[in-house]
Design a protein around this motif. Structure first.
Motif, short mmCIF file in Angstrom:
data_model
loop_
_atom_site.label_atom_id
_atom_site.label_comp_id
_atom_site.label_asym_id
_atom_site.label_seq_id
_atom_site.Cartn_x
_atom_site.Cartn_y
_atom_site.Cartn_z
N HIS A 89 47.96 -1.24 -18.29
CA HIS A 89 48.68 -2.13 -17.40
C HIS A 89 48.56 -1.67 -15.96
N HIS A 96 50.36 -2.68 -12.31
CA HIS A 96 51.39 -3.51 -11.70
C HIS A 96 50.75 -4.50 -10.74
N CYS A 126 57.16 -6.38 -10.70
CA CYS A 126 55.83 -6.50 -11.30
C CYS A 126 55.69 -7.84 -12.02
N CYS A 128 54.93 -4.27 -18.72
CA CYS A 128 55.21 -3.35 -17.62
C CYS A 128 56.12 -2.22 -18.11
ZN LIG Z 1 54.04 -3.59 -13.99
#
Ligand SMILES: [Zn+2]
Length: 1001
Positions: free
Chosen positions: A219, A221, A238, A246
């Motif tokens: 992941h 952001h 995010c 997230c």
């Molecule tokens: Zn994130």
């Protein structure tokens, strides 16, 4: 700047929402898998059966999931087409478009078309099912197809190679699955027609069945930044644009300026961004320096924080997401001053009653004892200026905090007369509110000088945790409990916790106190009084208070009084009973130095007098553990005060014994003596008292009349009763053991011998006020026609005049001629004896026989600690204590006659008497007549000869049969063997005259 990437819902949720007709299937399958996972943990055998059963019923591979697309929801009309905001179909070669249905085709000249399908799946795609599709490839020669797969891995589903001109379902399957590495990966749809273009049209739904596999994406952001919290906070949110979850809580992270109001202290004030480090780690943001501005003057202070009082703004620029975000926060450098409510009825809304200048303070009055507020003021503590109070509802006021402390002043009206009443100098407490108001009035000087000179009466039983008096504001009056009970339960938050917290020069009478003080680690707690000073008097009070304490070591609690001190003062405790308890709730033996009546006492020229008091502490019970060492039953014996304890008793000791062990009886004992004083609870007698239906008298005798303890020593100074007439005896060891000094309060007459018996061994040093003689014999002197008793100095000849007295042995004591008009017996040598003590010794018989060098078989010399009486005629001889009538006759016996005892005769305690124990039976009747001096009969008077240790006569006298006293006639002359001469001799020699040897030359 705000990005606008909408967060996509999870796959599972999409299935349920977008495809109602697949819901039950998807749910059921999901449940099957959940069940299997659970069962794998538990029952392997059952698991196997369940798998077989499930697979048979569903015909779906157990680990597969489905994802369904409603093709009417596809957006866009030409390449590319999107689904839920993201690219769905993208033509690489050829076209894709949407009208009433979705169509894709090869380039118009035929050959191969390539379309990418983005299902946003991480997994192995096993099948794609179109609910309604067409394949248009007009090709007479054949060879065209539509296949779905991945050209990069050459992994394709089975091709559709025949035209399907009607709308119908169409499926592509691939048993091993086409791997999509992550949610951004795609499938390819390859169209081919060797002659002309090929069309693949679809509508309805596309259902993809796949086996999920872990995504190979991490992941990242995609933050949106927003300044919030009145410009004080920068928050990054995010968007999860990469489809991955997230890791941030609520997908957010913030950084906030910390610039709190503070006291201006001359140092440069610094604002902080304490959470920026983590914020920077996640966002890559950078920050500048704080700058400061004076809000009042608009002066820009640059990056130097302010130092003086004032209102300021701290600002900082944070660069994040390529944008500068300015954060700022106002703060106040001021003065932080206290609000002094002064009365417990007032509270403020400020923590700890401190406020910054300029703040609004709310002051609230709450009645505690039924009183009402009649006036309230606020005053600057330094300036004395009045501060405006604004009414803000009932009993509520507000004011603006100045740059100085604030004192609250108030006036009150007392509770009504049903609670507390004043009548001249007498105040009456009727209820708990009345007691509370009494305490409040004492503690806050609402009464004149702590009720000094006033009488406060209790007119009912009350229960309260309020304390009367506080430091600097003691109770000084007279409190009359009128025999009511005050129940006092309180968890201590201070030393000296007690119903009467502080008193000075006060009298407390006729009050019963009970309840529990939970003392914790506080010290010097008292069941009735905490801290006391000056002349104080406690009369007729019963204290049943239980004090729990967790003090480790010296706690200095007192069952009745915690602490007393002063100068030239007397503490008088009379007719009081302590039946409370001091205990540790956790462990035995660790709390030390607590005392039954007074916990600690000190001062200069102080005296404590206990009279007619009883210490009867309650028993330790469940979770009430005994105290440790250095405790005293009544009081800690400091070097000053001096202690007097008269007619005081205990039923069980607290540490070191003080007072007398009590014998109790419901019927008055014979030695009780006459009633002396009615103290209220306690009726005092000469030897003991009556309390609560029980007579308390000396358990082991009453020869000791006073114990004085000093210097923290268990050893007391003791006064022995030499004047009592009704003593029952003594067992002094049981009471006090070793003692430092003895005072024998019996008066003697110069040169008049007296009989004594003493309960301790003692080595004379010649300063006892006279000489001691022991009994040797009684013989009939034919020449004198008299019976002569010989008394001889004890001790060894040649022992340098040191004479050892033996405890419980009768002696004749001859006071020195040289002493003053008030000769007395003293024992100055105790201090130089071993340990500086004598041990008072038990004599259970209360009787002593001469154990020295007696040669007499017919006469025994007895001493007695108790008043000895004769119920019948006897062969005992002594000095008649009162007049009476002879046995069986009418002759009168005068007091003081040395006569044969008969019915009702008695002698005083600690005296001695002779007993005739010979076998020659005397004529009883003649023993009392004194008329005939028969030579072989028992004597009517006895001549006494005193001899030295070597046997040399030193004095000769006679016992006066009327007074019982031994005298030496100054005119009489004796030979050394005791023969009385007619007058002063003329022959040379040594003679006895007036008790002394005289040489005639
Ligand atoms: Zn994130």
């Amino acid at each position: 700047m705000k990005h606008s990437i909408k967060r996509e819902q999870s796959h599972a949720r999409m299935s349920f929402v977008e495809c109602e007709n697949q819901r039950s299937l998807a749910e059921g399958e999901s449940n099957v898998r959940a069940t299997l996972k659970h069962m794998k943990l538990s029952f392997h055998l059952i698991l196997t059966l369940a798998v077989m059963l499930t697979m048979a019923q569903t015909a779906w591979a157990a680990d597969n999931e489905t994802k369904t697309f409603t093709l009417s929801s596809v957006t866009g009309s030409s390449n590319p087409l999107s689904y839920d905001g993201k690219v769905f179909l993208s033509a690489q070669v050829g076209t894709v478009g949407k009208g009433s249905f979705i169509s894709m085709s090869t380039p118009s000249s035929g050959k191969v078309g390539t379309i990418r399908l983005y299902p946003r799946i991480s997994g192995k795609v096993k099948s794609l099912s179109f609910s309604s599709a067409q394949v248009m490839m007009i090709d007479s020669n054949g060879g065209g197809y539509v296949k779905i797969g991945k050209s990069s891995t050459n992994n394709w589903t089975n091709s559709i190679s025949q035209e399907q001109t009607s709308w119908g379902s169409l499926s592509f399957t691939n048993a091993s699955g086409i791997q999509l590495e992550n949610e951004k990966d795609y499938l390819e749809i390859e169209l081919y027609n060797p002659v002309r273009n090929c069309n693949f049209n679809m509508q309805g739904t596309l259902t993809i069945t796949y086996e999920p596999t872990p995504s190979n994406l991490t992941h990242e952001h995609d933050f949106t930044y927003e300044v919030t919290n009145s410009g004080n906070t920068l928050t990054a949110t995010c968007g999860e644009g990469d489809e991955l979850t997230c890791t941030l809580t609520n997908r957010q992270i913030s950084t906030t300026i910390k610039a709190d109001n503070a006291v201006a202290n001359g140092l440069s004030y610094v604002a902080l961004l304490p959470d920026f480090g983590l914020f920077q780690t996640e966002t890559g943001a950078t920050k500048g320096d704080f700058t400061y501005k004076n809000k009042g003057t608009n002066e820009n202070l640059g990056t130097t924080g302010p130092t003086q009082t004032g209102y300021y703004t701290a600002s900082i620029v944070i660069t994040a997401g390529g944008t500068n975000h300015t954060l700022s926060k106002d703060f106040h450098l001021g003065t932080f001053c206290s609000i002094n409510p002064n009365y417990p009825q007032f509270t403020t809304d400020k923590d700890g009653n401190y406020a910054m200048d300029g703040e609004t303070v709310t002051l609230t009055f709450t009645s505690k004892f039924g009183e009402t507020l009649t006036g309230v003021t606020a005053t600057g503590a330094t300036s004395g200026s009045d501060i405006t109070l604004t009414a803000a509802g009932a009993n509520t006021y507000t004011f603006t905090m100045p740059a100085e402390g604030v004192n609250i002043g108030a006036t009150f009206s007392a509770p009504d007369a049903s609670n507390f009443e004043q009548n001249g100098d007498t105040y009456t407490i009727k209820t708990a509110n009345g007691w509370g108001w009494f305490c409040f009035a004492t503690n806050y000087d609402l009464a004149p000088d702590g009720f000094s000179g006033k009488v406060v009466k209790l007119a009912g039983n009350v229960s309260s945790s309020e304390m009367a008096g506080k430091s600097g504001h003691p109770f000084k009056g007279t409190f009359d409990g009128q025999n009511y009970t005050l129940t006092f339960n309180r968890t201590a938050a201070e030393n000296f916790c007690a119903p009467f917290h502080y008193i000075n020069g006060a009298t407390i009478s006729n009050l019963h106190v009970q309840g529990t003080i939970t003392g914790g680690t506080y010290e010097s707690l008292g069941g009735l009084v905490g801290h006391s000073e000056g002349n104080i008097t406690i009369n007729n009070c019963r204290v049943s208070t239980e004090i729990s304490t967790t003090v480790s070591g010296s706690a200095l609690h007192g069952g009745v009084i915690g602490d007393w001190n002063g100068t030239n003062a007397i503490c008088t405790v009379t007719g009081c009973v302590y039946d409370g308890l001091i205990y540790n709730p956790d462990v035995a033996g660790v709390t030390t130095s607590c005392h039954g009546f007074i916990g600690w006492d000190y001062g200069n020229n102080m005296t404590i007098k206990f009279t007619d008091c009883l210490s009867a502490p309650a028993a330790y019970g469940t979770d009430k553990y005994a105290l440790g060492g250095n405790c005293f039953t009544f009081v800690y014996p400091n070097s000053d005060p001096t202690y007097n304890m008269t007619n005081c008793y205990y039923t069980s000791i607290l540490g070191n014994r003080q007072g007398r062990p009590a014998a109790t009886a419901t019927v008055a004992p014979g030695n009780l003596g006459n009633a002396t004083t009615d103290h209220g609870m306690v009726d005092s007698y000469e030897n003991g008292f009556l309390y609560d239906g029980n007579y308390y008298t000396p358990k082991y005798g009453d020869a000791v009349v006073e114990y004085r303890f000093n210097d923290g020593n268990e050893r007391a100074d003791v006064t022995i009763n030499g004047t009592g007439e009704n003593l029952v005896g003594v067992n002094i060891t049981e009471e006090v053991g070793n003692i430092k000094s003895v005072t024998y309060n019996r008066p003697f007459n110069t040169a008049q011998a007296a009989t004594v018996i003493l309960p301790f061994n003692y080595i004379c040093n010649g300063n006892e006020g006279g000489k001691f003689y022991g009994f040797k014999e009684v013989v009939y002197n034919e020449g004198l026609h008299k019976w002569v008793c010989t008394m001889q100095e004890p001790g060894e000849e040649g022992s340098n005049n040191v004479t050892t007295l033996t405890a419980n042995t009768p002696y004749l004591f001859m006071p020195d001629n040289a002493t003053t008009s008030e000769p007395k017996m003293t024992f100055p040598n105790i201090s130089s004896m071993t340990g500086g003590v004598v041990t008072l010794q038990t004599t259970t018989a209360n009787d002593g026989l001469y154990g020295g060098d007696t040669t007499d078989d017919n006469w025994k010399f007895h001493g007695t600690y108790k008043g000895k009486s004769w119920a019948v005629a006897s062969n005992d001889y002594g000095f008649a204590a009162q007049s009476g009538t002879e046995a069986g006759g009418a002759a009168t016996v005068e007091a003081g006659q040395f006569v044969r005892f008969t019915t009702n005769a008695f002698i005083k305690p600690m005296r001695c008497y002779l007993t005739y124990v010979g076998t020659e039976a005397p004529a009883p009747a003649r023993g009392l007549t004194r008329s005939a001096a028969a030579t072989d009969d028992l004597p009517q008077s006895i001549t006494v000869r005193l001899v030295s240790r070597s046997g040399e006569t030193t004095a000769i006298g006679e016992i006066d049969t009327k007074t019982g006293e031994l005298s030496f006639d100054s005119e009489a002359w004796y030979t050394l063997d005791g023969v009385r001469l007619s007058g002063k001799p003329s022959r040379k020699g040594i003679y006895i005259n007036n008790g002394k040897k005289v040489a005639i030359k």
